[in-house]
Design a protein around this motif. Structure first.
Motif, short mmCIF file in Angstrom:
data_model
loop_
_atom_site.label_atom_id
_atom_site.label_comp_id
_atom_site.label_asym_id
_atom_site.label_seq_id
_atom_site.Cartn_x
_atom_site.Cartn_y
_atom_site.Cartn_z
N LEU A 20 0.83 -1.21 0.00
CA LEU A 20 0.00 0.00 0.00
C LEU A 20 0.86 1.26 0.00
O LEU A 20 0.54 2.23 -0.69
CB LEU A 20 -0.94 0.01 1.21
N VAL A 21 1.95 1.24 0.74
CA VAL A 21 2.87 2.38 0.73
C VAL A 21 3.46 2.57 -0.67
O VAL A 21 3.53 3.70 -1.18
CB VAL A 21 3.99 2.18 1.78
N VAL A 22 3.84 1.48 -1.31
CA VAL A 22 4.39 1.56 -2.67
C VAL A 22 3.35 2.12 -3.63
O VAL A 22 3.65 2.99 -4.46
CB VAL A 22 4.88 0.17 -3.13
N LEU A 23 2.11 1.65 -3.53
CA LEU A 23 1.07 2.12 -4.45
C LEU A 23 0.76 3.60 -4.24
O LEU A 23 0.63 4.36 -5.20
CB LEU A 23 -0.20 1.29 -4.29
N VAL A 24 0.63 4.02 -3.00
CA VAL A 24 0.29 5.42 -2.73
C VAL A 24 1.43 6.34 -3.15
O VAL A 24 1.20 7.36 -3.83
CB VAL A 24 -0.06 5.62 -1.24
N THR A 25 2.66 6.01 -2.77
CA THR A 25 3.77 6.87 -3.16
C THR A 25 4.01 6.83 -4.67
O THR A 25 4.36 7.85 -5.27
CB THR A 25 5.07 6.47 -2.42
N GLY A 26 3.80 5.69 -5.29
CA GLY A 26 3.92 5.62 -6.74
C GLY A 26 2.85 6.44 -7.44
O GLY A 26 3.14 7.14 -8.42
N HIS A 27 1.62 6.36 -6.93
CA HIS A 27 0.53 7.15 -7.52
C HIS A 27 0.81 8.65 -7.36
O HIS A 27 0.59 9.42 -8.29
CB HIS A 27 -0.79 6.79 -6.84
N LEU A 28 1.31 9.04 -6.21
CA LEU A 28 1.65 10.45 -6.00
C LEU A 28 2.88 10.85 -6.80
O LEU A 28 3.02 12.02 -7.18
CB LEU A 28 1.87 10.73 -4.51
N GLY A 29 3.77 9.90 -7.05
CA GLY A 29 4.98 10.20 -7.80
C GLY A 29 4.75 10.43 -9.28
O GLY A 29 5.58 11.06 -9.95
N ILE A 30 3.65 9.95 -9.81
CA ILE A 30 3.36 10.15 -11.23
C ILE A 30 2.23 11.15 -11.42
O ILE A 30 1.43 11.05 -12.34
CB ILE A 30 3.07 8.81 -11.94
N ARG A 31 2.19 12.16 -10.56
CA ARG A 31 1.15 13.19 -10.64
C ARG A 31 1.24 14.01 -11.93
O ARG A 31 0.29 14.70 -12.28
CB ARG A 31 1.23 14.14 -9.44
N PHE A 32 2.38 13.96 -12.61
CA PHE A 32 2.51 14.71 -13.85
C PHE A 32 1.68 14.12 -14.98
O PHE A 32 1.42 14.79 -15.97
CB PHE A 32 3.99 14.80 -14.27
N LEU A 33 1.27 12.87 -14.84
CA LEU A 33 0.43 12.23 -15.86
C LEU A 33 -1.02 12.66 -15.68
O LEU A 33 -1.46 12.97 -14.57
CB LEU A 33 0.50 10.70 -15.73
N PRO A 34 -1.79 12.66 -16.75
CA PRO A 34 -3.23 12.88 -16.61
C PRO A 34 -3.86 11.77 -15.78
O PRO A 34 -3.25 10.72 -15.54
CB PRO A 34 -3.75 12.86 -18.05
N ARG A 35 -5.08 11.98 -15.33
CA ARG A 35 -5.71 11.04 -14.40
C ARG A 35 -5.88 9.64 -14.96
O ARG A 35 -5.63 8.66 -14.26
CB ARG A 35 -7.07 11.57 -13.96
N LEU A 36 -6.34 9.50 -16.19
CA LEU A 36 -6.58 8.16 -16.74
C LEU A 36 -5.30 7.33 -16.78
O LEU A 36 -5.27 6.22 -16.24
CB LEU A 36 -7.24 8.24 -18.11
N PRO A 37 -4.22 7.80 -17.39
CA PRO A 37 -3.00 6.97 -17.38
C PRO A 37 -2.46 6.74 -15.98
O PRO A 37 -1.92 5.67 -15.69
CB PRO A 37 -2.00 7.78 -18.21
N ARG A 38 -2.61 7.72 -15.09
CA ARG A 38 -2.12 7.55 -13.72
C ARG A 38 -2.85 6.42 -13.01
O ARG A 38 -2.25 5.57 -12.36
CB ARG A 38 -2.32 8.86 -12.96
N TRP A 39 -4.18 6.37 -13.17
CA TRP A 39 -4.95 5.31 -12.53
C TRP A 39 -4.69 3.95 -13.17
O TRP A 39 -4.66 2.92 -12.49
CB TRP A 39 -6.45 5.62 -12.55
#
Length: 140
Positions: A20-39
């Motif tokens: 869960l830590v990896v997923l949350v930090t990874g999701h926050l780390g790719i904030r430069f992507l638009p929402r669809l590719p990020r999800w």
């Protein structure tokens, strides 16, 4: 008390928390992507991390083998290190299934998070300003 006496539940709990830590930090780390590719990327990584598969390892006494359930990525990595192609193929197939399910889940989260498009109404009449009041600019 089972959680303290048996190491497997502790191992799964620690794995779940760290993933869960990896997923949350990874999701926050790719904030430069638009929402669809990020999800979708987050979903694919979640599918890779959380897809379980069964395994069987021989013990020191060759008559027995230890079997259980582990993340498919771990089983694939161990099978690759041991040179067991059959176990690795099965784990890799489950990894692909996990990636597809994760991508679909990411798409579903994105779709649920979309806001409905605001309908433009041209019938709305703007109030007219009196001669002595300053009229503010209206955007849209």
């Amino acid at each position: 008390m089972m959680l303290l006496s048996n190491s497997l539940p502790q191992l799964w709990l620690i794995y779940a928390l760290l993933s869960l830590v990896v997923l949350v930090t990874g999701h926050l780390g790719i904030r430069f992507l638009p929402r669809l590719p990020r999800w979708i990327v987050t979903g694919v990584v979640a599918g890779i991390i959380w897809m379980p598969t069964s395994y069987a390892l021989p013990t020191l006494e060759q008559a027995e083998s230890h079997s259980g359930i582990a993340p498919a990525i771990v089983v694939a990595a161990v099978a690759m290190l041991q040179g067991k192609g059959g176990a690795m193929v099965g784990a890799l197939l489950l990894l692909v299934v996990g990636m597809v399910l994760g991508a679909l889940l990411g798409f579903g989260v994105w779709h649920l998070g979309r806001r409905p498009a605001a309908t433009k109404t041209t019938d709305v009449k703007q109030p007219e300003a009196s001669n002595h009041e300053r009229q503010e600019p209206v955007i849209g």
